[in-house]
Design an enzyme around this catalytic site. Structure first.
Site, PDB file in Angstrom:
ATOM      1  CB  ALA A   1      35.339  39.994  41.043  1.00 46.01           C
TER       2      ALA A   1
ATOM      3  CD  GLU B   1      25.924  41.221  48.633  1.00 46.77           C
ATOM      4  OE1 GLU B   1      26.389  40.062  48.621  1.00 46.77           O
ATOM      5  OE2 GLU B   1      25.470  41.782  47.623  1.00 46.77           O
TER       6      GLU B   1
ATOM      7  CD  GLU C   1      29.476  49.755  38.730  1.00 46.01           C
ATOM      8  OE1 GLU C   1      30.357  48.948  39.046  1.00 46.01           O
ATOM      9  OE2 GLU C   1      28.382  49.821  39.307  1.00 46.01           O
TER      10      GLU C   1
ATOM     11  CG  ASP D   1      29.222  47.913  43.313  1.00 49.36           C
ATOM     12  OD1 ASP D   1      30.041  48.260  42.437  1.00 49.36           O
ATOM     13  OD2 ASP D   1      28.039  48.300  43.316  1.00 49.36           O
TER      14      ASP D   1
ATOM     15  CG  LEU E   1      31.998  36.459  46.755  1.00 50.93           C
ATOM     16  CD1 LEU E   1      31.018  37.472  47.315  1.00 50.93           C
ATOM     17  CD2 LEU E   1      33.239  36.382  47.647  1.00 50.93           C
TER      18      LEU E   1
ATOM     19  CG  ASP F   1      27.045  53.221  43.892  1.00 49.86           C
ATOM     20  OD1 ASP F   1      25.901  53.575  44.174  1.00 49.86           O
ATOM     21  OD2 ASP F   1      27.285  52.362  43.034  1.00 49.86           O
TER      22      ASP F   1
ATOM     23  CE  LYS G   1      30.911  45.416  38.911  1.00 50.76           C
ATOM     24  NZ  LYS G   1      30.736  46.407  40.005  1.00 50.76           N
TER      25      LYS G   1
END
Ligand SMILES: Nc1ncnc2c1ncn2[C@@H]1O[C@H](COP(=O)(O)OP(=O)(O)OP(=O)(O)O)[C@@H](O)[C@H]1O
Ligand SMILES: [Mn+2]
Length: 468
Positions: A289, A363, A207, A379, A292, A358, A186
């Site tokens: 990040a 998850e 963001e 997030d 995953l 937000d 990001k």
């Protein structure tokens, strides 16, 4: 004589006419927010998660009434009344409020590798090792060296391929490295000291890559270990990014009037030159990040957060007017048993500390064939935007449910007492970040101040129960 119209022409006219009419209706529905479109989608695909965010200027009805706003009396209060509860036995009457169950108080905590009986090649990357070792109850273990190695690689290894990730409202990119690593990137959009405009709705705000980084560190410090490891890095737009992106993304690159290298990306909402992403003058900072796991046994389930905001001025959500909302939630699976409710309480505290409104969805991993697994802190891009404002409505789940893990309360009390304050611990953790300093100074004071507000909320829960 009237000329006979060719029937296929007529049908074509009907077809295009209806399509145009339907489109106009659809646009009208979306603009006015009647919600017919989302209702129809919801009806047709009931199991599917619909994330119809409306990035328009719509007021949110905040649920705070005057009497809810009990700002703590003083930062000097030692909160001894709470401390006795975490060092000693919890009195019977408080056992539904202070819950003596740490997230690792479990009979077993298999890793993905153990649970799936995976064999691990000794040549796999540290990232894969990290992924295989995600366990049922946490993202990574305490005092972990492997995560440090993963972060170091994310921050230094060479890129191989970069492509924009579709979906969501803002530009993000999947980064593939030469060593086989992957990351979610990001970009930096705001300076550290730029505050979120208070007259903006938070979902219109950019963001913050540094918010993502700081939030990862805070999650670790608080002992949750549910956030995705995240690191900052500068990327050279001219030599490292431009040559590795596809033609479509490359075509959005431009030089700004002030001579900076910029691009817009090709996303839906914020991808035009008035929202250009620019280097300084060609170096762009961002958050990376750790990716995953992607194998079919590591898919994730997306849950609507029970306390999500309405995102609409016409629709009001139940928790905003029903202070007994929690009683309802507690009866519904998976909130009715196991760790989930306690995880949501931790999440509310965490979000309040970082100022994140937000949390519309969250998850969990499906891997372990059970909902008795940790909620991923994923997030945190809209955090650390307003150091001078404490958004009490984020704490509503805690206020309405009045329950908290004893271990969480102990952590908060320890930081409050010092000598190492929460702000000190975060400062210490962030000091070696590759793009340090990560946070503007006022955010550190905000953390210690908000910690007291959480403690005060917990104290109120005990008082209310005492009065019964
Ligand atoms: N580290 C990661 N590895 C793999 N997938 C990820 C990772 N981080 C996020 N994702 C996936 O990408 C999606 C978007 O990520 P995220 O929510 O951080 O972006 P966003 O731009 O804020 O999206 P939105 O606008 O929907 O909130 C997530 O729902 C998640 O499924
Ligand atoms: Mn987001």
């Amino acid at each position: 004589m009237k000329k006979q119209e060719n029937p296929s022409l007529r049908y074509a006219r009907y077809f295009w006419g209806s399509l145009l009419g339907f489109t106009i209706l659809l646009i009208f529905d979306i603009i006015t927010g009647f919600g017919v479109t989302s209702a129809v989608i919801g009806f047709l695909f009931p199991g599917k998660v619909i994330n119809l965010k409306e990035p328009t200027d719509r007021p949110i009805i905040l649920p705070m009434r005057k009497e809810d706003v009990k700002i703590p009396p003083t930062l000097n209060d030692p909160y001894d009344d709470l401390r006795v509860l975490v060092v000693g036995e919890i009195p019977e009457k408080f056992k539904n409020i202070i819950i003596n169950k740490h997230h690792l108080d479990v009979p077993s905590n298999p890793t993905m590798k153990e649970f799936l009986n995976m064999t691990e090649d000794e040549y796999i990357s540290s990232l894969e090792r990290f992924q295989n070792r995600i366990s049922q109850h946490e993202m990574y273990p305490e005092d972990d060296r492997l995560v440090q190695r993963v972060l170091h690689n994310l921050a230094t290894a060479k890129f191989n391929e970069l492509y924009e990730k579709s979906g969501g409202t803002q530009f993000k990119m999947i980064v593939k490295y030469e060593n086989g690593y992957r990351a979610l990137f990001k970009p930096m959009r705001l300076q550290r000291d730029q505050q979120a405009a208070s007259s903006h709705y938070y979902y219109n705000d950019y963001e913050r890559h540094n918010g993502e980084i700081a939030s990862y560190h805070l999650d670790k410090i608080l002992g949750f270990r549910r956030a995705i490891p995240m690191v900052g890095r500068k990327i050279n737009l001219t030599s490292e990014m431009f040559p590795l992106v596809d033609d479509e993304l490359a075509s959005t690159f431009y030089i700004s009037p002030s001579g900076k290298v910029c691009f817009t990306g090709v996303c839906d909402v914020f991808c035009d030159t008035s929202h250009g992403i620019c280097g300084d003058p060609y170096m762009l900072e961002g958050s990376f990040a750790a990716f995953l796991p992607r194998h079919k046994n590591a898919t994730r389930k997306v849950w609507r957060h029970p306390w999500r905001r309405s995102y609409s001025k016409r629709r009001n959500v139940e928790w905003e007017w029903n202070d007994n909302f929690c009683d309802k939630v507690k009866q519904i699976f998976p909130y009715s048993e196991g760790r989930r409710m306690l995880d949501l309480m931790d999440m509310a505290i965490y979000d309040f500390l970082i100022g994140n409104l937000d949390r519309h969805h969250y998850e969990t991993f499906k891997t372990f064939n059970t909902n008795e697994t940790f909620t991923i802190h994923l997030d945190q891009g809209r955090s650390f935007g307003q150091p001078f404002h404490d958004e009490l409505s984020i704490l509503i789940p805690l206020k309405q449910c009045c329950m908290v893990r004893k271990s969480t309360l102990k952590t908060l009390l320890d930081f409050h007492k010092g000598p190492q304050k929460m702000s000190d611990a975060l400062r210490e953790s962030l000091k070696d970040e590759p793009v340090a300093p990560i946070l503007w100074d006022p955010h550190f004071d905000a953390l210690d101040r908000r910690n007291v507000i959480v403690l005060e909320h917990i104290r109120n829960c005990l008082k209310v129960d005492d009065e019964k």
